[in-house]
Design an enzyme around this catalytic site. Structure first.
Site, PDB file in Angstrom:
ATOM      1  N   SER A  66      46.469   7.805  55.904  1.00  0.00           N
ATOM      2  CA  SER A  66      47.300   8.438  54.863  1.00  0.00           C
ATOM      3  C   SER A  66      46.628   8.535  53.501  1.00  0.00           C
ATOM      4  O   SER A  66      47.166   9.203  52.611  1.00  0.00           O
ATOM      5  CB  SER A  66      48.616   7.677  54.713  1.00  0.00           C
ATOM      6  OG  SER A  66      49.443   7.962  55.801  1.00  0.00           O
ATOM      7  N   LYS A  69      46.248  11.946  52.324  1.00  0.00           N
ATOM      8  CA  LYS A  69      47.373  12.722  51.763  1.00  0.00           C
ATOM      9  C   LYS A  69      47.133  13.050  50.291  1.00  0.00           C
ATOM     10  O   LYS A  69      47.614  14.057  49.782  1.00  0.00           O
ATOM     11  CB  LYS A  69      48.682  11.951  51.958  1.00  0.00           C
ATOM     12  CG  LYS A  69      49.090  11.914  53.437  1.00  0.00           C
ATOM     13  CD  LYS A  69      50.234  10.967  53.745  1.00  0.00           C
ATOM     14  CE  LYS A  69      50.621  11.105  55.211  1.00  0.00           C
ATOM     15  NZ  LYS A  69      51.251   9.966  55.815  1.00  0.00           N
ATOM     16  N   TYR A 192      46.635  18.260  60.154  1.00  0.00           N
ATOM     17  CA  TYR A 192      47.091  17.004  59.533  1.00  0.00           C
ATOM     18  C   TYR A 192      46.444  15.795  60.221  1.00  0.00           C
ATOM     19  O   TYR A 192      45.953  14.875  59.555  1.00  0.00           O
ATOM     20  CB  TYR A 192      48.625  16.947  59.593  1.00  0.00           C
ATOM     21  CG  TYR A 192      49.209  15.585  59.325  1.00  0.00           C
ATOM     22  CD1 TYR A 192      49.296  15.078  58.029  1.00  0.00           C
ATOM     23  CD2 TYR A 192      49.668  14.780  60.384  1.00  0.00           C
ATOM     24  CE1 TYR A 192      49.820  13.812  57.796  1.00  0.00           C
ATOM     25  CE2 TYR A 192      50.188  13.522  60.150  1.00  0.00           C
ATOM     26  CZ  TYR A 192      50.262  13.037  58.856  1.00  0.00           C
ATOM     27  OH  TYR A 192      50.771  11.778  58.632  1.00  0.00           O
ATOM     28  N   TYR A 244      54.698   3.757  50.132  1.00  0.00           N
ATOM     29  CA  TYR A 244      55.948   3.946  50.886  1.00  0.00           C
ATOM     30  C   TYR A 244      57.047   3.026  50.378  1.00  0.00           C
ATOM     31  O   TYR A 244      57.197   2.853  49.168  1.00  0.00           O
ATOM     32  CB  TYR A 244      55.705   3.754  52.392  1.00  0.00           C
ATOM     33  CG  TYR A 244      54.497   4.515  52.831  1.00  0.00           C
ATOM     34  CD1 TYR A 244      54.517   5.904  52.840  1.00  0.00           C
ATOM     35  CD2 TYR A 244      53.326   3.876  53.168  1.00  0.00           C
ATOM     36  CE1 TYR A 244      53.403   6.632  53.193  1.00  0.00           C
ATOM     37  CE2 TYR A 244      52.200   4.601  53.526  1.00  0.00           C
ATOM     38  CZ  TYR A 244      52.253   5.973  53.536  1.00  0.00           C
ATOM     39  OH  TYR A 244      51.153   6.690  53.877  1.00  0.00           O
ATOM     40  N   VAL A 262      47.270   3.569  57.419  1.00  0.00           N
ATOM     41  CA  VAL A 262      47.455   2.599  58.499  1.00  0.00           C
ATOM     42  C   VAL A 262      46.137   2.170  59.153  1.00  0.00           C
ATOM     43  O   VAL A 262      46.136   1.309  60.028  1.00  0.00           O
ATOM     44  CB  VAL A 262      48.459   3.064  59.584  1.00  0.00           C
ATOM     45  CG1 VAL A 262      49.873   3.104  59.055  1.00  0.00           C
ATOM     46  CG2 VAL A 262      48.058   4.395  60.193  1.00  0.00           C
TER      47      VAL A 262
HETATM   48  O1  DON Z   1      50.858  10.345  60.768  1.00  0.00           O
HETATM   49  C1  DON Z   1      50.681   9.138  60.869  1.00  0.00           C
HETATM   50  O2  DON Z   1      51.563   8.374  61.247  1.00  0.00           O
HETATM   51  C2  DON Z   1      49.332   8.591  60.507  1.00  0.00           C
HETATM   52  N1  DON Z   1      48.306   9.552  60.776  1.00  0.00           N
HETATM   53  C3  DON Z   1      49.246   8.230  59.056  1.00  0.00           C
HETATM   54  C4  DON Z   1      50.240   7.188  58.637  1.00  0.00           C
HETATM   55  C5  DON Z   1      49.763   6.309  57.560  1.00  0.00           C
HETATM   56  O3  DON Z   1      48.585   6.103  57.340  1.00  0.00           O
HETATM   57  C6  DON Z   1      50.801   5.591  56.822  1.00  0.00           C
HETATM   58  N2  DON Z   1      50.189   4.591  55.989  1.00  0.00           N
HETATM   59  N3  DON Z   1      50.381   3.527  55.636  1.00  0.00           N
END
Ligand code: DON
Length: 308
Positions: A66, A69, A192, A244, A262
């Site tokens: 993320s 993003k 994405y 978040y 993540v």
């Molecule tokens: O879309 C997802 O769930 C992952 N590619 C990214 C989520 C993420 O990194 C949330 N971070 N803490």
């Protein structure tokens, strides 16, 4: 104000937070991420003066997830005007997990902010509309920001996400059902997932995000990436939404705009001073690196810095 960093300071911080390894949980909802060794820990600081300080596994690449993003929002800000962006996605914290569908139904397919999955998928949809080859453009952008041409996507991670992407697909189709989507859903999801699968190390990421510490100017790049105002806006969103449902706690403990992924990475910025990146794959309950947050808290205490 000048902050005096040293490799010893960073080494000491890692030494103190290392005992936390074993108390978090590596993300396993994307199977390719579950295979990463949890014992890795790295940190890198890039000052606006161009100095780099590192410790631990700062040169080991990982999946930025993320953190991407922020990069996709930055690219969108160079292609769209403000009202075009902020009518499709909001600027408020969601107070809910990054992949939640709850508010999306109540708020008619307009995601709360660009840093939860729904918001980043909208940004990916916007990039698909205005870039001829969005995945290549993202790679070009990251390579320009870092000055490193061998940064790439980890295709295994991208494929693994696609194969286990039902929740993100549900989010995207729900937004489409409300009319907040312009392109083919699967094409946008694939883009994405690729952005999330960018593979970079702490030192590369710290260089990459220096433009947000430096009013929109990247080191070694003559043209501004974004305006000083846009840089301030992104930092504000990172502070309120970047971690978040852990954003309030993070601002309270660390006091720097930050963005987590993540994969266990966290990028933070202190405007006019430095960007800092920590990486440790085990996460807390909000999906933020557990030892990473502790390391940043210690760093901000030791150098007496936060934005407050
Ligand atoms: O879309 C997802 O769930 C992952 N590619 C990214 C989520 C993420 O990194 C949330 N971070 N803490």
């Amino acid at each position: 104000m000048t902050t005096h960093f040293s490799h010893e300071l960073l080494d000491d911080i890692l030494h103190r937070v290392r005992p936390l390894i074993g108390t978090g949980k590596v993300a396993d909802y994307i199977p390719a991420l579950a295979e990463v060794s949890p014992h890795q820990l790295g940190i890198a600081v890039c000052t606006v003066g161009g100095e780099m300080f590192t410790a631990g596994d700062a040169y080991q690449r990982f999946s930025i997830q993320s953190i991407s993003k922020v990069l996709s929002l930055t690219l969108a800000m160079t292609r769209y005007n403000e009202s075009e962006i902020w009518t499709r996605v909001g600027k408020e914290p969601s107070g809910l997990p990054f992949n939640s569908l709850v508010l999306l139904e109540m708020e008619k397919g307009i995601p709360r902010n660009p840093f939860i999955n729904a918001g980043a998928i909208i940004v990916a949809d916007m990039l698909q509309s205005r870039l001829s080859a969005p995945r290549q453009r993202m790679l070009d952008f990251v390579r320009k920001l870092t000055g490193n041409d061998d940064i790439s996507y980890d295709l295994r991670v991208a494929r693994s996400e696609l194969e286990h992407g039902s929740r993100n697909a549900a989010i995207a189709f729900l937004m489409k059902s409300f009319g907040n989507f312009e392109n083919n859903v699967l094409t946008v999801l694939e883009n994405y997932f690729h952005y999330c699968a960018l593979s970079m190390n702490c030192a590369e990421l710290a260089t990459c995000f220096a433009y947000l510490a430096n009013g929109g100017h990247a080191p070694g790049v003559s043209d501004a990436i974004i305006t000083p105002l846009q840089s301030r806006q992104i930092n504000a969103l990172m502070l309120t939404c970047g971690m978040y449902d852990g954003s309030g706690e993070f601002a309270f403990r660390i006091g720097m705009p930050g963005k987590s992924g993540v994969g266990g990475g966290i990028v933070c910025v202190v405007p006019n001073e430095f960007s800092v990146v920590v990486w440790s794959p085990e996460l807390d309950g909000s999906g933020n690196s557990l030892a990473g947050c502790a390391a940043l808290e210690m760093l901000s205490a030791k150098i007496g810095r936060s934005i407050f």
